[in-house]
Scaffold this active site. Structure first.
Site, PDB file in Angstrom:
ATOM      1  CB  THR A  46      67.987  86.194  -0.846  1.00 47.73           C
ATOM      2  OG1 THR A  46      67.776  86.924   0.354  1.00 47.73           O
ATOM      3  CG2 THR A  46      69.089  86.833  -1.645  1.00 47.73           C
ATOM      4  CB  THR A  47      66.859  81.448  -2.909  1.00 51.02           C
ATOM      5  OG1 THR A  47      67.836  81.390  -1.871  1.00 51.02           O
ATOM      6  CG2 THR A  47      67.118  80.340  -3.897  1.00 51.02           C
ATOM      7  CE1 TYR A 109      74.627 101.244   0.214  1.00 50.44           C
ATOM      8  CE2 TYR A 109      72.996 102.729   1.140  1.00 50.44           C
ATOM      9  CZ  TYR A 109      74.113 102.523   0.355  1.00 50.44           C
ATOM     10  OH  TYR A 109      74.706 103.576  -0.277  1.00 50.44           O
ATOM     11  CE1 TYR A 134      69.068  84.503   6.079  1.00 50.20           C
ATOM     12  CE2 TYR A 134      67.723  85.653   4.458  1.00 50.20           C
ATOM     13  CZ  TYR A 134      68.778  84.813   4.760  1.00 50.20           C
ATOM     14  OH  TYR A 134      69.536  84.285   3.740  1.00 50.20           O
ATOM     15  NE  ARG A 139      72.110  86.478  -0.193  1.00 55.10           N
ATOM     16  CZ  ARG A 139      72.245  86.594  -1.505  1.00 55.10           C
ATOM     17  NH1 ARG A 139      72.281  87.794  -2.059  1.00 55.10           N
ATOM     18  NH2 ARG A 139      72.345  85.520  -2.269  1.00 55.10           N
ATOM     19  CE  LYS A 163      67.773  81.230   5.370  1.00 56.23           C
ATOM     20  NZ  LYS A 163      67.364  81.722   4.027  1.00 56.23           N
ATOM     21  CB  ILE A 205      65.318  78.315   5.576  1.00 54.04           C
ATOM     22  CG1 ILE A 205      64.141  78.263   6.560  1.00 54.04           C
ATOM     23  CG2 ILE A 205      64.878  78.971   4.271  1.00 54.04           C
ATOM     24  CD1 ILE A 205      63.584  79.618   6.953  1.00 54.04           C
TER      25      ILE A 205
END
Length: 291
Positions: A46-47, A109, A134, A139, A163, A205
Site C-alpha cells: 500500500t505504501t 470492500y 495482512y 483499510r 502482518k 513491516i
C-alpha cells in the site's frame, strides 16, 4: 521464516514531477536502507501506491528493485485484492524466484465474514507459495479475528506469517500466545513495534523505518535481544514523528521526510496528495531532533 525478522520496510514509489516513476530516487532509497540496517524489503505494498501503478509500471519497479538490491536483502512482494481467483492467478503466474514470500492483504470492500476470509487464504495457500497474511481493518473494513488467523496457521504451513495491523494490541498478544512455533507475527503498526517484538513478534513491516532505518532497526534488534530500556529510549524518540507521518494518510508523511532528506522528490499520484503545508512544517520541525 526467520529470514524475515527485524525491520522490513514497505518501500514507497518515488515519482518525478510528471508523475512517471523516478527510478534514480528508487535506487537511492534502496541503497540508503541497505546501508543503514534494514533487514528486508517489501515491494509494491500500500505504501508503494501500488493501486495507482499500471501493470507495466509494476513490472518495471519489480525488475529495478531486484537489480539494485542484487540479492543483498531478502524481499517480499505484495500481491493482493478482493477477487480471490484473480489474486490466486497472479501469484501462480508471477516469477517469485527473487522473493521469500507474498504479502497478501485481506479482501477489502467486499467485507467477507470470517469463513470467507478463511476460504480466501485457503485458496491462496493452494498455490504452494509462501504467503504472509495482512490484516489491516482500517483499510479493508473487516478484521481478521485472532481465531481465524490461528486456524489458518494451523491448517496451512505455507501461510508463514501475519502482518497484523489491527488497532487492538490485545489481538496481537492473543495470536502470539496461542500460535504454533512455525508461524510468525510482525507488527503492521509502527508504534506497536516495540511491545509486539518484546512479546515474541518477529519485528515489523514498517513505513517510518525507511526514513530512519538505522534508528528503527537498532530499536528492533535491542528488543529481540531483550534490552528493554535501551529499546524504549529509541522508541520514545520516534513516537512523535511516527504519529505525524500518518496524520493525513500514508505515504504523504514519509514522502515529506524522504524528500527533506534529499532521497526523493515529493510527489504522489491521485487520489493521494502531498501533506498539507502545516503538517510538512510539523514534520520538518520534528526532524531537527534527529539531525
Amino acid at each position: 521464516m526467520n529470514i524475515l525478522k527485524g525491520v522490513g520496510v514497505a518501500l514507497i514509489t518515488p515519482f518525478n514531477e510528471d508523475l512517471s516513476v523516478d527510478f534514480d530516487s528508487l535506487t537511492k532509497l534502496i541503497n540508503y536502507n541497505i546501508e543503514n540496517g534494514t533487514n528486508y524489503l517489501v515491494v509494491l505494498g500500500t505504501t508503494g501506491e501500488a493501486a495507482t501503478l499500471t501493470t507495466d509500471e509494476k513490472s518495471a519497479v519489480i525488475s529495478h528493485i531486484i537489480k539494485i538490491n542484487n540479492k543483498r536483502l531478502p524481499m517480499v512482494l505484495g500481491i493482493g485484492g478482493n477477487n480471490t481467483m484473480d489474486v490466486k492467478h497472479q501469484i501462480e503466474n508471477t516469477d517469485l524466484s527473487a522473493f521469500e514470500a507474498v504479502l497478501s492483504v485481506s479482501p477489502y470492500y467486499n467485507k467477507p465474514n470470517q469463513e470467507g476470509i478463511y476460504q480466501h487464504y485457503k485458496m491462496l495457500a493452494s498455490t504452494g507459495k509462501n504467503i504472509i497474511i495482512y490484516n489491516v481493518p482500517g483499510r479493508t473494513g473487516q478484521n481478521i479475528e485472532a481465531s481465524t488467523t490461528l486456524r489458518l496457521a494451523k491448517d496451512f504451513p505455507n501461510l508463514v506469517m501475519i502482518k497484523e495491523a489491527a488497532p487492538n494490541i490485545l489481538q496481537y498478544f492473543d495470536i502470539l500466545r496461542q500460535k504454533n512455533s512455525a508461524f510468525n507475527l510482525v507488527s503492521g503498526d509502527d508504534e506497536f513495534t516495540l511491545p509486539v517484538t518484546l512479546a515474541g513478534g518477529n519485528g515489523v513491516i514498517s513505513v517510518i523505518g525507511q526514513a530512519y532505518p538505522k534508528e528503527f532497526s537498532t530499536m528492533v534488534q535491542l528488543a529481540l535481544d531483550k534490552k528493554v530500556d535501551e529499546a524504549y529510549k529509541i522508541h520514545n524518540s520516534l513516537v512523535e514523528i511516527t504519529r505525524l507521518i500518518f496524520a493525513e494518510g500514508n505515504p504523504c508523511g514519509v514522502k515529506t521526510i524522504l524528500a527533506e532528506k534529499g532521497l526523493i522528490k515529493n510527489y504522489l499520484r491521485l487520489p493521494l496528495v502531498k501533506a498539507s503545508e502545516g503538517l510538512q512544517e510539523k514534520i520538518k520541525a520534528e526532524m531537527l531532533k534527529f539531525s
